[in-house]
Enzyme design. Structure first.
Site, PDB file in Angstrom:
ATOM      1  N   LEU A  36       0.841  -1.206   0.000  1.00  0.00           N
ATOM      2  CA  LEU A  36       0.000   0.000   0.000  1.00  0.00           C
ATOM      3  C   LEU A  36       0.874   1.252   0.000  1.00  0.00           C
ATOM      4  CD1 LEU A  36      -2.984  -0.984   2.364  1.00  0.00           C
ATOM      5  CD2 LEU A  36      -2.815  -1.193  -0.123  1.00  0.00           C
ATOM      6  N   THR A  37       1.692   1.376  -1.045  1.00  0.00           N
ATOM      7  CA  THR A  37       2.413   2.630  -1.265  1.00  0.00           C
ATOM      8  C   THR A  37       1.373   3.674  -1.689  1.00  0.00           C
ATOM      9  OG1 THR A  37       2.710   2.259  -3.633  1.00  0.00           O
ATOM     10  CG2 THR A  37       4.399   1.315  -2.168  1.00  0.00           C
ATOM     11  N   ALA A  83       3.646  -6.399  -8.163  1.00  0.00           N
ATOM     12  CA  ALA A  83       4.088  -5.290  -7.308  1.00  0.00           C
ATOM     13  C   ALA A  83       5.298  -4.613  -7.925  1.00  0.00           C
ATOM     14  CB  ALA A  83       4.431  -5.802  -5.917  1.00  0.00           C
ATOM     15  N   THR A 135       6.733  -4.929 -18.775  1.00  0.00           N
ATOM     16  CA  THR A 135       6.311  -3.837 -19.645  1.00  0.00           C
ATOM     17  C   THR A 135       7.049  -3.873 -20.986  1.00  0.00           C
ATOM     18  OG1 THR A 135       6.508  -1.430 -19.870  1.00  0.00           O
ATOM     19  CG2 THR A 135       8.034  -2.454 -18.374  1.00  0.00           C
ATOM     20  N   ASP A 136       6.444  -3.276 -22.005  1.00  0.00           N
ATOM     21  CA  ASP A 136       7.138  -3.163 -23.300  1.00  0.00           C
ATOM     22  C   ASP A 136       8.229  -2.094 -23.250  1.00  0.00           C
ATOM     23  OD1 ASP A 136       5.540  -0.885 -23.210  1.00  0.00           O
ATOM     24  OD2 ASP A 136       4.655  -1.156 -25.192  1.00  0.00           O
ATOM     25  N   GLU A 137       8.273  -1.315 -22.139  1.00  0.00           N
ATOM     26  CA  GLU A 137       9.275  -0.241 -22.062  1.00  0.00           C
ATOM     27  C   GLU A 137      10.700  -0.804 -21.972  1.00  0.00           C
ATOM     28  OE1 GLU A 137       8.275   3.119 -19.618  1.00  0.00           O
ATOM     29  OE2 GLU A 137       6.140   2.694 -19.770  1.00  0.00           O
ATOM     30  N   TYR A 160      12.963   3.423 -14.515  1.00  0.00           N
ATOM     31  CA  TYR A 160      11.858   2.458 -14.385  1.00  0.00           C
ATOM     32  C   TYR A 160      12.057   1.277 -15.328  1.00  0.00           C
ATOM     33  CZ  TYR A 160       7.313   0.324 -15.428  1.00  0.00           C
ATOM     34  OH  TYR A 160       6.306  -0.581 -15.668  1.00  0.00           O
ATOM     35  N   LYS A 164      12.782  -2.776 -14.580  1.00  0.00           N
ATOM     36  CA  LYS A 164      11.916  -3.869 -15.051  1.00  0.00           C
ATOM     37  C   LYS A 164      12.733  -4.830 -15.935  1.00  0.00           C
ATOM     38  CE  LYS A 164       8.065  -4.419 -14.409  1.00  0.00           C
ATOM     39  NZ  LYS A 164       7.258  -5.037 -13.310  1.00  0.00           N
ATOM     40  N   ASN A 259       0.193  11.067 -28.052  1.00  0.00           N
ATOM     41  CA  ASN A 259      -0.367  11.614 -26.813  1.00  0.00           C
ATOM     42  C   ASN A 259      -1.387  12.712 -27.103  1.00  0.00           C
ATOM     43  OD1 ASN A 259       1.145   9.881 -25.295  1.00  0.00           O
ATOM     44  ND2 ASN A 259       2.739  11.381 -24.774  1.00  0.00           N
TER      45      ASN A 259
HETATM   46  N1  LIG Z   1       0.278   0.437 -15.997  1.00  0.00           N
HETATM   47  C1  LIG Z   1       0.769   0.028 -17.153  1.00  0.00           C
HETATM   48  O1  LIG Z   1       0.485   0.614 -18.191  1.00  0.00           O
HETATM   49  C2  LIG Z   1       1.665  -1.184 -17.209  1.00  0.00           C
HETATM   50  C3  LIG Z   1       1.980  -1.716 -18.462  1.00  0.00           C
HETATM   51  C4  LIG Z   1       2.772  -2.865 -18.529  1.00  0.00           C
HETATM   52  C5  LIG Z   1       3.234  -3.467 -17.375  1.00  0.00           C
HETATM   53  N2  LIG Z   1       2.946  -2.913 -16.165  1.00  0.00           N
HETATM   54  C6  LIG Z   1       3.447  -3.599 -14.962  1.00  0.00           C
HETATM   55  O2  LIG Z   1       2.321  -4.126 -14.296  1.00  0.00           O
HETATM   56  C7  LIG Z   1       2.529  -4.097 -12.888  1.00  0.00           C
HETATM   57  C8  LIG Z   1       1.391  -3.348 -12.221  1.00  0.00           C
HETATM   58  O3  LIG Z   1       1.340  -2.016 -12.750  1.00  0.00           O
HETATM   59  P1  LIG Z   1       0.277  -0.965 -12.198  1.00  0.00           P
HETATM   60  O4  LIG Z   1       0.077   0.036 -13.256  1.00  0.00           O
HETATM   61  O5  LIG Z   1      -0.873  -1.677 -11.621  1.00  0.00           O
HETATM   62  O6  LIG Z   1       1.126  -0.309 -11.023  1.00  0.00           O
HETATM   63  P2  LIG Z   1       0.610   0.516  -9.762  1.00  0.00           P
HETATM   64  O7  LIG Z   1       1.702   1.478  -9.446  1.00  0.00           O
HETATM   65  O8  LIG Z   1      -0.766   1.013  -9.965  1.00  0.00           O
HETATM   66  O9  LIG Z   1       0.517  -0.600  -8.605  1.00  0.00           O
HETATM   67  C9  LIG Z   1       1.658  -1.175  -8.023  1.00  0.00           C
HETATM   68  C10 LIG Z   1       1.221  -1.824  -6.711  1.00  0.00           C
HETATM   69  O10 LIG Z   1       2.387  -2.425  -6.124  1.00  0.00           O
HETATM   70  C11 LIG Z   1       2.408  -2.103  -4.735  1.00  0.00           C
HETATM   71  N3  LIG Z   1       3.804  -2.110  -4.281  1.00  0.00           N
HETATM   72  C12 LIG Z   1       4.794  -1.233  -4.641  1.00  0.00           C
HETATM   73  N4  LIG Z   1       5.932  -1.548  -4.002  1.00  0.00           N
HETATM   74  C13 LIG Z   1       5.679  -2.661  -3.249  1.00  0.00           C
HETATM   75  C14 LIG Z   1       6.457  -3.464  -2.395  1.00  0.00           C
HETATM   76  N5  LIG Z   1       7.761  -3.193  -2.164  1.00  0.00           N
HETATM   77  N6  LIG Z   1       5.880  -4.531  -1.794  1.00  0.00           N
HETATM   78  C15 LIG Z   1       4.566  -4.809  -2.008  1.00  0.00           C
HETATM   79  N7  LIG Z   1       3.768  -4.062  -2.803  1.00  0.00           N
HETATM   80  C16 LIG Z   1       4.320  -3.009  -3.417  1.00  0.00           C
HETATM   81  C17 LIG Z   1       1.775  -0.728  -4.653  1.00  0.00           C
HETATM   82  O11 LIG Z   1       1.268  -0.469  -3.333  1.00  0.00           O
HETATM   83  C18 LIG Z   1       0.674  -0.822  -5.692  1.00  0.00           C
HETATM   84  O12 LIG Z   1      -0.518  -1.327  -5.138  1.00  0.00           O
HETATM   85  C19 LIG Z   1       3.899  -3.456 -12.681  1.00  0.00           C
HETATM   86  O13 LIG Z   1       4.837  -4.491 -12.473  1.00  0.00           O
HETATM   87  C20 LIG Z   1       4.169  -2.716 -13.965  1.00  0.00           C
HETATM   88  O14 LIG Z   1       5.547  -2.648 -14.222  1.00  0.00           O
HETATM   89  C21 LIG Z   1       2.167  -1.793 -16.059  1.00  0.00           C
END
Ligand SMILES: NC(=O)c1ccc[n+]([C@@H]2O[C@H](COP(=O)([O-])OP(=O)(O)OC[C@H]3O[C@@H](n4cnc5c(N)ncnc54)[C@H](O)[C@@H]3O)[C@@H](O)[C@H]2O)c1
Length: 351
Positions: A36-37, A83, A135-137, A160, A164, A259
Site C-alpha cells: 500500500l504505497t 508489485a 512492460t514493453d518499455e 523504471y 523492469k 499523446n
Molecule cells: N500500468 C501500465 O500501463 C503497465 C503496463 C505494462 C506493465 N505494467 C506492470 O504491471 C505491474 C502493475 O502495474 P500498475 O500500473 O498496476 O502499477 P501501480 O503502481 O498502480 O501498482 C503497483 C502496486 O504495487 C504495490 N507495491 C509497490 N511496491 C511494493 C512493495 N515493495 N511490496 C509490495 N507491494 C508493493 C503498490 O502499493 C501498488 O498497489 C507493474 O509491475 C508494472 O511494471 C504496467
C-alpha cells in the site's frame, strides 16, 4: 478443490483489476500482498475486498522471510508478480525505490518461489507458474515503423524500464539455471478505471474537469499502444494458466495513438457528455510543456504470439475503452479524492 493464486501488487491499478476479475468470475482464492504505497489502495478492490476468498496482507516484497512464511502458509498454485514502482517520472526523481522493489523484491520472490517449488508434488509442480508481469518499455523506443516482438533486443532508457528489464533477466535466469517454471509478459500502456491520477489519461480527465491546463510533454507526438486494463487481466490469466514454461508473451491493444490524439479524444468526449459551462472546448486547456528527459518516441506491440498460441485478443477498441474510462472517472470522484493523498497533480520527473 479450488486453486489459490498469490498476487503481489493486488491493490494497484492492474493488480486490483485482476483481483476483482478472479473473485467475480471464478472460484479461485486470492492471496493479495501489497505494501500500500501511494499507488495502492484497498478502495480499488470494490466488493472483492469482502470476499472470503480474498486474503489481504499489507507487506513489502523486499521482506524475504515474510514472503516465505506467506507462501508456505497459503501453498499457492500460481504466483503472479505485479508489485512494482511503476511511474517513469517518479523513477527520474528517485530511482532508489525502483531498484529496491522492482529488482531486489523480484529477486526475493524468485528465491522464495524456488524453495517452495521444490516442496511440491510432481502433479502440482507441473501446474505451478511464477508469472512476472512486465512492460514493453524494456525494449526502448521504436522509430516510425516496426513492432516489438518477444525477441526484440532489450534497450531500456528510463530508471523504471531499466529496473523492469533487470527483473525480467532475473526471472529468465531462475528458469534457465534453477528450472523454476516461469512465464513473462511484456505489455503496452494500460488504461481504465482505478488508475492513479498521476498517469496520462486519468490526469488529463481530472485536470480537464478542474479547469486546469492539460500538460502535454514536448509536441505531443510520442506514440503509445493503449490496452484496456480488463483486456490485459484476461490475457494475464490465460498466460499463467495456459502459457508454456519459460516463454515470453507480448500483450498489446493494436491501438497506437500519439499523446495529443489521446488528449484530443478525451476533450471531445467530455465536450459531448459534460460540456464546459462557458461552451468552450476542453481542448482550449491544452498546454505544451518541456519534454520528459529520455522520453521514448514510440512503443507498439506485435501481439500475434499470444493471439495464435493462447487465442487471446482484446475486446475493447480505444474508442470503446476510453468512453468507459471517462464515464467511470465522472462517476467515481470520491475514489479519486480518497487515493490522491498528497498528490496534487503537479509535474514530476522534469529534472
Ligand atoms: N500500468 C501500465 O500501463 C503497465 C503496463 C505494462 C506493465 N505494467 C506492470 O504491471 C505491474 C502493475 O502495474 P500498475 O500500473 O498496476 O502499477 P501501480 O503502481 O498502480 O501498482 C503497483 C502496486 O504495487 C504495490 N507495491 C509497490 N511496491 C511494493 C512493495 N515493495 N511490496 C509490495 N507491494 C508493493 C503498490 O502499493 C501498488 O498497489 C507493474 O509491475 C508494472 O511494471 C504496467
Amino acid at each position: 478443490m479450488s486453486e489459490t493464486v498469490f498476487i503481489t501488487g493486488g491493490a494497484g491499478f492492474i493488480g486490483s483489476a485482476l483481483v476483482r476479475y478472479l473473485i467475480d468470475s471464478s472460484d479461485i482464492s486470492v492471496v493479495n500482498i501489497d505494501k500500500l504505497t501511494y499507488a495502492g489502495s484497498l478502495h480499488s478492490l470494490g466488493s472483492a475486498k469482502h470476499s472470503d476468498r480474498h486474503h489481504f496482507h499489507r507487506e513489502d516484497i523486499v521482506d524475504g522471510p515474510t514472503m516465505r512464511r506467506l507462501v508456505e502458509k497459503y501453498q499457492p498454485d500460481y504466483i503472479m508478480h505485479l508489485a512494482a514502482e511503476s511511474h517513469v517520472d517518479r523513477s527520474i526523481d528517485g530511482p532508489g525505490e525502483f531498484i529496491q522493489t522492482n529488482v531486489v523484491g523480484t529477486y526475493n520472490l524468485l528465491e522464495v518461489a524456488r524453495e517452495y517449488y521444490e516442496t511440491l508434488s510432481s502433479e502440482r509442480k507441473a501446474r505451478f507458474r511464477f508469472h512476472h508481469i512486465s512492460t514493453d518499455e524494456v525494449f526502448g523506443s521504436l522509430g516510425t515503423s516496426g513492432l516489438f516482438t518477444e525477441t526484440t533486443r532489450y534497450k531500456p532508457n528510463s530508471p523504471y524500464s531499466a529496473s523492469k528489464a533487470s527483473s525480467d533477466h532475473l526471472v529468465r535466469a531462475w528458469n534457465k539455471t534453477y528450472k523454476l517454471p516461469v512465464v513473462i509478459s511484456n505489455c503496452s500502456n494500460n488504461y481504465g478505471p482505478y488508475q492513479f491520477p498521476e498517469k496520462l489519461i486519468p490526469l488529463i480527465i481530472q485536470k480537464a474537469l478542474a479547469g486546469e491546463p492539460l500538460p502535454i510533454y514536448g509536441k505531443g507526438d510520442n506514440i503509445r499502444d493503449w490496452l484496456y486494463v480488463d483486456d490485459h487481466v484476461k490475457a494475464l490469466w490465460q498466460i499463467v494458466t495456459r502459457g508454456v514454461e519459460g516463454e515470453v508473451y507480448n500483450v498489446g491493444g493494436h491501438n497506437e495513438k500519439t499523446n495529443i490524439e489521446v488528449v484530443n479524444t478525451i476533450c471531445s468526449i467530455l465536450d459531448d457528455i459534460k460540456p464546459r459551462a462557458d461552451g468552450e472546448s476542453y481542448a482550449t486547456q491544452i498546454s505544451f510543456v518541456t519534454d520528459r528527459p529520455g522520453h521514448d518516441r514510440r512503443y507498439a506491440i506485435d501481439a500475434s504470439k499470444i493471439e495464435h498460441d493462447l487465442g487471446w485478443t482484446p475486446e475493447q477498441t480505444f474508442e470503446s475503452g476510453i468512453r468507459k474510462t471517462i464515464d467511470w472517472y465522472l462517476h467515481n470522484a470520491e475514489w479519486v479524492a480518497k487515493v490522491s493523498g498528497d498528490y496534487d497533480g503537479s509535474r514530476l520527473g522534469s529534472q
